[in-house]
Design a protein around this motif. Structure first.
Motif, short mmCIF file in Angstrom:
data_model
loop_
_atom_site.label_atom_id
_atom_site.label_comp_id
_atom_site.label_asym_id
_atom_site.label_seq_id
_atom_site.Cartn_x
_atom_site.Cartn_y
_atom_site.Cartn_z
N THR A 1 -27.35 2.44 -0.10
CA THR A 1 -26.80 2.11 0.75
C THR A 1 -26.82 4.12 0.86
O THR A 1 -27.39 3.98 2.36
N GLY A 2 -26.67 5.21 0.24
CA GLY A 2 -26.58 6.71 0.79
C GLY A 2 -28.42 6.70 1.00
O GLY A 2 -28.91 7.60 1.66
N VAL A 3 -29.52 6.33 -0.21
CA VAL A 3 -30.97 6.56 0.34
C VAL A 3 -31.51 6.00 1.63
O VAL A 3 -32.20 6.18 2.38
N HIS A 4 -30.85 4.51 2.04
CA HIS A 4 -31.03 4.10 3.44
C HIS A 4 -30.43 4.89 4.27
O HIS A 4 -31.34 4.68 5.52
N GLU A 5 -29.26 5.19 4.57
CA GLU A 5 -28.92 6.64 5.35
C GLU A 5 -30.11 8.06 5.34
O GLU A 5 -30.70 8.51 6.18
N LEU A 6 -30.43 8.12 4.18
CA LEU A 6 -31.82 9.30 4.39
C LEU A 6 -32.83 9.30 4.38
O LEU A 6 -33.03 9.57 5.39
N GLU A 7 -33.07 8.03 4.80
CA GLU A 7 -34.45 7.38 5.20
C GLU A 7 -34.76 6.67 6.72
O GLU A 7 -34.96 7.29 7.85
N ARG A 8 -33.22 6.03 7.06
CA ARG A 8 -32.76 6.47 8.18
C ARG A 8 -33.20 7.90 9.24
O ARG A 8 -34.31 7.77 10.26
N GLY A 9 -32.66 8.98 8.57
CA GLY A 9 -33.23 10.21 9.26
C GLY A 9 -34.42 10.75 8.78
O GLY A 9 -34.93 12.13 9.28
N SER A 10 -35.27 10.17 8.38
CA SER A 10 -36.55 10.04 7.73
C SER A 10 -36.58 11.61 6.89
O SER A 10 -37.35 12.63 6.56
N ASN B 1 -43.04 17.24 6.82
CA ASN B 1 -43.59 18.23 7.53
C ASN B 1 -43.42 19.16 7.87
O ASN B 1 -43.71 19.81 8.07
N ALA B 2 -42.22 19.54 7.00
CA ALA B 2 -41.82 21.54 6.45
C ALA B 2 -42.73 21.31 5.60
O ALA B 2 -42.88 22.67 6.10
N VAL B 3 -42.94 21.35 4.82
CA VAL B 3 -44.55 21.84 4.07
C VAL B 3 -45.64 22.00 4.75
O VAL B 3 -46.77 23.58 4.99
N GLU B 4 -45.78 21.49 5.66
CA GLU B 4 -47.23 20.94 6.61
C GLU B 4 -46.53 22.28 7.26
O GLU B 4 -47.82 22.95 7.79
N ALA B 5 -45.77 22.50 8.51
CA ALA B 5 -44.86 23.97 9.00
C ALA B 5 -45.77 24.84 8.69
O ALA B 5 -45.84 25.90 8.80
N ALA B 6 -44.77 24.76 7.11
CA ALA B 6 -45.09 26.48 6.89
C ALA B 6 -46.54 26.97 5.73
O ALA B 6 -46.92 27.81 6.45
#
Ligand SMILES: NC(=O)c1ccc[n+]([C@@H]2O[C@H](COP(=O)([O-])OP(=O)(O)OC[C@H]3O[C@@H](n4cnc5c(N)ncnc54)[C@H](OP(=O)(O)O)[C@@H]3O)[C@@H](O)[C@H]2O)c1
Length: 276
Positions: free
Chosen positions: A247-256, A263-268
């Protein structure tokens, strides 16, 4: 190799944050002997720190080069020319080949070779990128090199192994790995802060929440490293059907969460290319 390192004189040109993280860590672990360590800086403001560790502190960069077998370049990139001019002007003897280890972000092996060749014959050069968790012996240092010997490579590996993981990589990967290892601790701190905030929101006292959130990342990291299992498999193993964790994992995946981290690694990495 510890015995060999204890017999090797090691210098730091630049006595600031990076030098103290690497040097003080190795001194405190007894890997380096204070009498074999030399540090130079522009001013004497870091001298009390170095004097307390019992090492030689000087304002003359040439003194470091003359006295040391391995020399860390631990100034900021924009200070490099000034620091090397200082060496050339103050050298009192002809200096044979030396091993230089740069920690300067974005300064390539070609640039280092060409600048150092003006000072010593045939410099042996390592371009390294440590990250800050080395301060607690859990760093990652990647490096590439030019002209170094097998013994140099063994010494560099040993030095960096005492402050965490280390690996030689092709130079073109330095920026790409830096987007993960250099910037990654900041991403992990955000995760720790977010997890702790969640626990505080649910009534856990802040100190306990922060400590446990940090341990969650330490424990999960060790599970990946020590079991050798894929992180997806380890995640599946703690997600029971219709349970709390999925259920927690689902919330994290909703937030991608995974897309955001990618994206953070690519941007850095893109930013570091812009800055080089
Ligand atoms: N911090 C990180 O997370 C990190 C990670 C990877 C790599 N790096 C790299 O580490 C390098 C050093 O960063 P830092 O945070 O340690 O910098 P810092 O704390 O500002 O230290 C710079 C040091 O260089 C000295 N210096 C300045 N000009 C000099 C000169 N002409 N000759 C000799 N010494 C001179 C300064 O002396 P004074 O104290 O007298 O001014 C100071 O001791 C940078 O190139 C950075 O790219 C940093």
């Amino acid at each position: 190799m510890k015995q060999k390192l204890q017999q090797t004189s090691i210098g730091f040109i630049g006595g600031g944050n990076m030098a103290s993280a690497i040097g003080a860590g190795l001194l405190k672990k007894g890997i380096l002997k204070p009498d074999n360590v030399w540090v130079s800086a522009k001013t004497d403001r870091s001298f009390s720190f170095w004097n307390d560790l019992g090492v030689h502190a000087t304002l003359r960069n040439g003194e470091v080069v003359e006295n040391c077998d391995i020399i860390f370049l631990s100034i900021k990139p924009h200070m490099l020319d000034d620091a090397l001019t200082g060496i050339k002007d103050t050298l009192t003897t002809i200096v044979p080949s030396k091993l230089y280890i740069s920690v300067l972000v974005g300064v390539t092996l070609d640039i280092l070779m060409s600048k150092l060749s003006n000072i010593v014959e045939k410099p042996r050069v390592v371009r390294s990128m440590p990250n800050t968790p080395m301060m607690v012996g859990e760093g990652i240092t990647v490096y590439c090199s030019k002209n170094i010997t097998q013994l140099d490579e063994a010494l560099v590996n040993a030095l960096f192994s005492y402050i965490g993981m280390t690996q030689s990589v092709p130079e073109f990967l330095m920026n790409a790995v830096g987007g993960l290892s250099g910037s990654g601790p900041a991403y992990a701190y955000l995760m720790i802060e977010g997890l702790a905030d969640g626990a505080v929101r649910m009534g856990v006292p802040r100190p306990m929440a922060t400590k446990f959130a940090a341990q969650v990342l330490v424990g999960a990291g060790k599970m990946v490293l020590e079991t050798g299992r894929h992180p997806g498999q380890l995640k599946d193993e703690v997600c029971s059907p219709a349970g709390t964790t999925i259920t927690g994992v689902h919330e994290l995946e909703r937030g991608s969460i995974r897309g955001s981290l990618m994206n953070a690694v690519e941007a850095a990495v893109k930013r570091s290319h812009e800055m080089n």
